[in-house]
Motif scaffolding. Structure first.
Motif: not given
Length: 901
Positions: A179-180, A182-187, A292, A295, A444
């Protein structure tokens, strides 16, 4: 175990073949696309691994275009890492084949071990035995695997891979890793390593952390923990990491239901949550509460952002979000920056008259990019600001993307961190991409942004705490450890586990804790004589090995003020005990004087044994309502005065001790002395399972323990001294005395944190020549960080002995030697230096003998050192001690010394 070395023959970490293998065998590789082994093989190849890859499966000649071998024996090459994705029942035989082939590391992805019940536990035990036999170190079982982007290694069955970066992620949950990542890939957030631990049957957190501490590719470490197998290694590595890199830990199982779920998931005990919290606090790492937080931490740490204070300024175009950010800052104890008059004046000139005139700085809803940039620049130049959070809500008059560009430009001109919070979604999407590309932390929501800033502030605070050194230790009486142990041994010989109050107080007295005198009487006539001797009024308590909680059976009488009352209460206590516990063996009544501390504070001091971290020291408000008040702090021993001060300060009892409503402050030194003595008991008496001093009365005149209870473990065996503690305490058993040339008495002992000022004076007084010979010629004066590093050592991974002499009642340091264990875990590097006036008198020889002997005790194999070629005295000493001396092939000004232990 084979040790890989680099070109200069310097030992590298023993886990290097796991993180950076030169060749890999994949067991379970298949032509079936959905098979775990097939996914792993595909990931290894697609990630660009540059080494050799050998699929192992007797069913195929080729898998994914790569030659496949029926067994490892068929591979005519060295293999450094085995990745096993086969049924659990096959793993022991596969590991055996790996051992015979000389494979040193493995990743076991297979499930079906302890989490599967008795048969799984049997298989796991078999795997561990085979691995130990052949010296194989393995990750897992039941893990996702390992990613090391810098060498193109993706030995996982995850979909996708991690980009190269400077964050390390270590997790017991493979799903969380995916999950982390995958989240990091677009950031644009990359990783130095992603490690899924699984159930950690062999390699645990401590060893992974130990590798990452020394890893130049890793700047920050994120951890998700469900349970810990080896508390000592975990704490040792955490403390080492926290001195160098931010470490953020999220632990599952904070409550009972979560803890049970964690145990069923990994099979590892998590221990009490307050103890785990105390362990992290002691190590100097930052704890997150939920996933969270990982993240948020990743977002703020990826840019290597660091701060030098904790004062936050908020720039916003909307009042509501600014208030929300300030509320979160208050929750996290982050102070808001107070703007200087000069800063307020500059903002007055740059902003409309209706701006907020304070922090948060509301630049108003019509703010354009110029206004945002100028306000941020002005605030960053204020000496009272340590970091800035810039917030934006989409408004009709504001261009979020242009504001983002300008804020990035301003941020690049300042060493202070700038965090951003662009609220919304569609209108701010491009802005977030810009921030990610610029490695500027972006969030966000206001709360998560402030949470991210808190990780920077907590790391800074922890670094400040780590360089604090306690003052010189006071000359105190040495505890009678042998006498206390005899009392406990006698209790154990009677097959008892609970000490009587008299026995408990005797153990406390052996360690110098003030206690009220107590006497056991067996008749009412004896009771009267003892009460008159001690002085009325007295306290009377039932005496029985079988009754632990005396008040539960009506077994306590206080303020008994006359001889007649003593006689009546004696008879009544015996009757009450018989009525409530007819099965109990009552041995009489304990009589002690009433404590005369009318304004005293009732405290609790104790020891509990955590199933993971071992003994912990407990402090808080005492008395009969302690469970209701729930006012306590816990800390892992050993303690020093700085730690006791911090521990007391965590409780409401600190306010009472400081004095209130005209009552004088209690003797804080005396309270701290008790905590230090109890800490010693926790370290030196491993059989203690529980200790309660309740109440410990404290007032301006001192302290006294009015009641005490000790529970010991009848089945406890201390396999190695101090093995029961999570942090290695001061090894007082290594203190020795010797005579130097000329008959001068000298003490050789391990260094301790309280030696900081003595160590500073020692280094300050060394001559330039001596400093030159010990590579210390660049030291003008030891910095606080270096001083702490020299004196606050981890006795598990290093040792330092000092030679001290008595100088009119004070200790003076005349020499020091130390070793640090090398990354290979088998060798250590030493150093020794002696004060100029004491050179040539045998100090260095005696120090080195103590150091060599202790290195042998720790099962180290080799001791090495580097010596300047013109340091003839050191070379002579090395030869005398049996070191081999060779010329350094890379530097003619150095020689290498080496001794097999």
């Amino acid at each position: 175990m084979a040790t890989r070395r680099n070109a200069l023959e310097t030992p590298v970490h023993y886990l290097t073949p796991l993180f950076e293998p030169r060749s890999i065998a994949v067991f379970g590789a298949s032509t079936r696309a959905t098979a775990v082994g097939s996914v792993v093989l595909e990931n290894i190849v697609s990630a660009g691994f540059g080494g050799d890859v050998y699929p192992i499966n007797p069913k195929y000649d080729q898998v994914q275009g790569i030659p496949c071998f029926s067994s490892l024996e068929q591979v005519d090459a060295d293999v450094e890492l085995a990745v096993i994705a086969t049924p659990a029942s096959t793993v022991p035989s596969i590991l055996e084949a790996c051992g015979e082939k000389g494979v040193t590391t493995a990743v076991i992805l297979s499930a079906g071990f302890r989490e599967a019940g008795d048969e799984g536990r049997r298989l796991e035990h078999q795997v561990i035995e085979v691995a130990r036999l052949f010296g194989i170190r393995f990750m897992g079982p039941n893990c996702l695997g390992l990613i090391r982007p810098s060498v193109g290694l993706n030995a996982t069955f995850a979909k996708g891979t991690a980009d190269k970066g400077n964050l390390a992620l270590v997790s017991q949950s493979g799903a969380l890793c995916t999950a982390i990542v995958d989240w990091a890939e677009n950031r644009d957030i990359g990783f130095s390593a992603v490690v899924s631990m699984g159930i950690s049957a062999d390699i645990d957190f401590g060893e992974i952390l130990d590798y990452l501490v020394a890893d130049p590719k890793t700047d920050s470490i994120l951890m998700y923990v469900e349970g810990v197998q080896n508390a000592r290694a975990f704490m040792s590595a955490l403390r080492a990491a926290a001195r160098a890199k931010p470490v953020i830990v999220v632990k599952a199982g904070r409550h009972q239901a979560g803890e049970q779920a964690a145990v069923s998931h990994t099979g590892a005990l998590s221990g009490a949550d307050d103890v785990f919290d105390a362990a992290l606090r002691r190590a100097g790492v930052v704890r997150g509460v939920h996933v969270g937080d990982l993240f948020a931490a990743a977002a703020v740490l990826v840019g290597r952002t660091r701060i030098h204070g904790d004062r936050l300024a908020v720039v916003t175009n909307a009042g509501g979000p600014g208030v929300m950010a300030c509320d979160k800052a208050g929750d996290l104890h982050i102070p808001l920056a107070e703007l200087s008059p000069a800063t307020v004046g500059d903002l007055d000139a740059a902003l409309p008259p209706m701006w907020s005139k304070g922090n948060p700085i509301d630049v108003l809803g019509d703010a354009d990019a110029d206004r945002y940039a100028e306000a941020t620049r002005i605030v960053l130049t204020d000496d009272g600001t340590d970091g800035v959070l810039v917030m934006l809500t989409p408004q009709a008059m504001t261009d979020p993307t242009e504001v983002a560009r300008r804020i990035i430009e301003v941020g690049d001109t300042s060493a202070k961190p700038v965090l951003t919070c662009w609220m919304g979604d569609k209108q701010v999407r491009e802005s977030r991409e810009l921030f990610a590309a610029a490695a500027m932390p972006t969030f966000r929501l206001p709360e998560t942004a402030v949470q991210g800033f808190s990780y920077l502030t907590q790391f800074h605070r922890n670094q400040q705490l780590l360089v604090q050194t306690p003052g010189p230790i006071a000359t105190e009486s040495t505890p009678d450890i042998a006498g206390a142990q005899l009392i406990i041994d006698n209790v154990l010989s009677e097959r008892r586990s609970v000490l009587t109050e008299v026995e408990s107080k005797a153990v406390l007295a052996a360690f110098g804790v003030p206690v009220t005198p107590s006497s056991v009487v067996r008749t009412s006539a004896e009771a009267i004589v003892v009460a008159e001797t001690l002085g009325l009024p007295v306290a009377m308590k039932i005496h029985s090995h079988d009754i632990t909680h005396k008040s539960d059976v009506g077994g306590v009488r206080l303020n008994v003020a006359s001889a007649g009352a003593v006689q009546r209460e004696f008879d009544d206590l015996i009757r009450s005990a018989a009525a409530h516990r007819p099965d109990a063996d009552v041995g009489g009544v304990v009589i002690q004087p009433m404590v005369s501390m009318a304004g005293g504070v009732e405290l609790l001091v104790g020891i509990n044994r955590d199933p993971v971290f071992g003994p912990v020291v407990v402090f808080g408000t005492g008395g009969t309502e302690l469970e209701l008040l729930a006012d306590k702090a816990v800390c892992l021993p050993p303690l020093n005065r700085l730690l006791t001060e911090d521990m007391i300060g965590q409780t409401r009892a600190a306010t009472l001790l400081a004095g209130y409503r005209g009552r004088p402050a209690a003797d804080m030194d005396a309270v701290q002395d008790v905590l230090l003595r109890v800490s010693e008991m926790a370290c030196e008496l491993p059989a203690i399972r529980e200790l309660d001093i309740n109440p410990l009365f404290a007032d301006e005149s001192g302290v006294v323990a009015a009641d005490a209870r000790i529970v010991v473990d009848r089945h406890y065996v201390d396999s190695r001294r101090y093995s029961h503690t999570a942090i290695h305490p001061y090894p007082s058993h290594l203190v020795s005395t010797t005579l130097l040339a000329g008959g001068v008495a000298c003490t050789i002992r391990p260094i301790r944190p309280e030696d900081a000022e003595m160590e500073r004076a020692f280094v300050d007084n060394l001559s330039p020549e001596t400093k030159h010979f010990r590579f210390m010629n660049t030291f003008k004066r030891l910095s606080p960080a270096m001083l702490a590093r020299f004196t606050q050592i981890d006795y598990d991974r290093e040792m330092a002995f000092v030679a001290v002499i008595d100088d009119h009642g004070d200790e003076t340091e005349i020499g020091v030697c130390r070793y640090v264990i090398n990354p290979d875990g088998q060798s250590c590097e030493f150093a020794v230096v002696v004060a100029d006036d004491w050179q040539g008198k045998g100090v260095a020889h005696k120090l080195m003998e103590a150091l060599i002997e202790y290195a042998r005790y720790r099962n180290l194999e080799t001791m090495v050192g580097h010596v300047l070629a013109d340091n003839h005295g050191m070379k002579t000493l090395a030869r005398t001690l049996g070191f081999q001396i060779t010329t350094d092939p890379d530097d003619s000004s150095l020689v290498r010394t080496k001794k097999s232990l």
